[in-house]
Design an enzyme around this catalytic site. Structure first.
Site: not given
Ligand code: SAH
Length: 207
Positions: A51
């Site tokens: 983000s």
């Molecule tokens: N906080 C992260 C943002 C990653 S984007 C950072 O700082 O990089 C959101 C992430 O959520 C993605 O990697 C995606 O694979 C994950 N995601 C989506 N659904 C999920 C679930 N049910 N359990 C765990 N992770 C999930």
């Protein structure tokens, strides 16, 4: 970057300090490092994104809710590249961060190795089920948005705890996402809807 966040309205000094401490460029590919301190989301592989700093700051500020000191145990759903987890590790006593994509779980582990963050636990699994072993949580923060907030999350939230997540509102052409805060008290759950956001979808299962 943190100077820019102040102009975006970031007021929480604890969040500001944590974001000053964690170097965002360590979490993105070499080719993107020049943009690491811009107010922009960036690709982290496997179709996922990190983000914008302003959105990370906003969510962490909502999660902390103006408290003194650190939060207790916090669950992050969606580790991605591990950036927000590293920032959270400075704002909470214990952080559990879960990721459903093996490739990103491994990447986050690599990114965080050098930082040696003792209070951060990286988990591989479907975060829609939360992580009961770490519950109850003072805070739960989701980096991916679904249509409803899984009941596992509110079940695993402590009384007095707060959850921050993007949630889809509307369907079809008018579908959008908003930031939702849920506070749990002895009276039950109270939901507040904040501004529109754009997060990757919350998906079930692992891959
Ligand atoms: N906080 C992260 C943002 C990653 S984007 C950072 O700082 O990089 C959101 C992430 O959520 C993605 O990697 C995606 O694979 C994950 N995601 C989506 N659904 C999920 C679930 N049910 N359990 C765990 N992770 C999930």
């Amino acid at each position: 970057m943190v100077g820019k966040l102040a102009t975006l309205g970031l007021q929480d000094l604890n969040v500001r300090h944590a974001m000053e401490t964690v170097e965002r460029h360590r979490f993105v590919d070499t080719a993107l490092q020049g943009q690491a301190y811009e107010e922009t989301s960036l690709p982290i592989g496997l179709g996922q994104t990190i983000s914008k700093p302003g959105v990370v700051a906003r969510m962490l500020e909502l999660l902390r809710n103006g408290r003194d000191g650190r939060l207790g145990r916090v669950l992050e759903v969606g580790t991605g590249c591990g950036y927000q987890a590293a920032v959270l590790s400075l704002l909470a006593h214990e952080v559990y961060s879960i990721e459903r994509l093996r490739g990103l779980h491994d990447k986050a582990r690599d990114n965080l190795r050098m930082l040696r963050v003792a209070n951060l636990h990286l988990l591989f699994g479907d975060g829609m089920a939360g992580f009961p072993k770490g519950a109850p949580y003072a805070g739960i923060i989701a980096a991916a948005g679904g249509g409803v907030i899984p009941t596992a999350w509110t079940d695993q939230l402590a009384v007095g705890g707060r959850l921050v997540a993007p949630v889809s509102v509307g369907t079809g052409a008018v579908a959008s996402q908003a930031l939702v805060v849920i506070d749990k008290s002895t009276y039950g759950l109270q939901q507040t809807v904040f501004e529109a956001v754009h997060f990757v979808p919350l998906k079930s299962g692992v891959a």
